[in-house]
Design a protein around this motif. Structure first.
Motif: not given
Length: 123
Positions: A47-59, A106-121
């Motif tokens: 349920k991500l919301r559409p961004v309304t401003a430019p973003v910085e993205i953290t992976f 980082d390493v998480d051998k039991n739960n590989p994943r990517v966490e993507v954070t969108l921060s509007e600027v």
């Protein structure tokens, strides 16, 4: 307010994509479509919301082990950005909408994943 998407499992790395592409010309398109659509569905389910401003993205990349090079892992950002466009969270992945990236590994051998954070600027 920042929004975070967690994509569980492993996304393709650059070396895997190169091998697949060399095996048959149509493999890349099929793989790209598969992963792009998976990211789009994950964004809609989150349920991500559409961004309304430019973003910085953290992976934040969590792998099963430390065998792969960070630049090989980071290749999957292409599928993530395209999936966010398909889900209509990002209007585009050009410089008008994306102002920068930050990556951690980082390493998480039991739960590989990517966490993507969108921060509007806001300007």
């Amino acid at each position: 307010m920042p929004q975070t998407l967690v994509i569980h499992g492993s996304l393709p790395q650059l070396n895997e994509t190169i091998r697949a592409t060399k095996s048959h010309w149509s493999r890349y398109a099929a793989e790209k479509r598969k992963h792009t659509e998976a990211v789009a569905w994950a964004a809609l389910e989150a349920k991500l919301r559409p961004v309304t401003a430019p973003v910085e993205i953290t992976f934040a990349w969590f792998s099963k082990n430390r065998r792969a090079d960070p630049d090989n892992i980071r290749y999957a950002a292409k599928h993530i950005l395209d999936g966010l466009q398909v889900a209509k969270i990002l209007p585009n992945d050009n410089q008008q909408w994306i102002r920068g990236f930050c990556d951690t590994f980082d390493v998480d051998k039991n739960n590989p994943r990517v966490e993507v954070t969108l921060s509007e600027v806001r300007q």
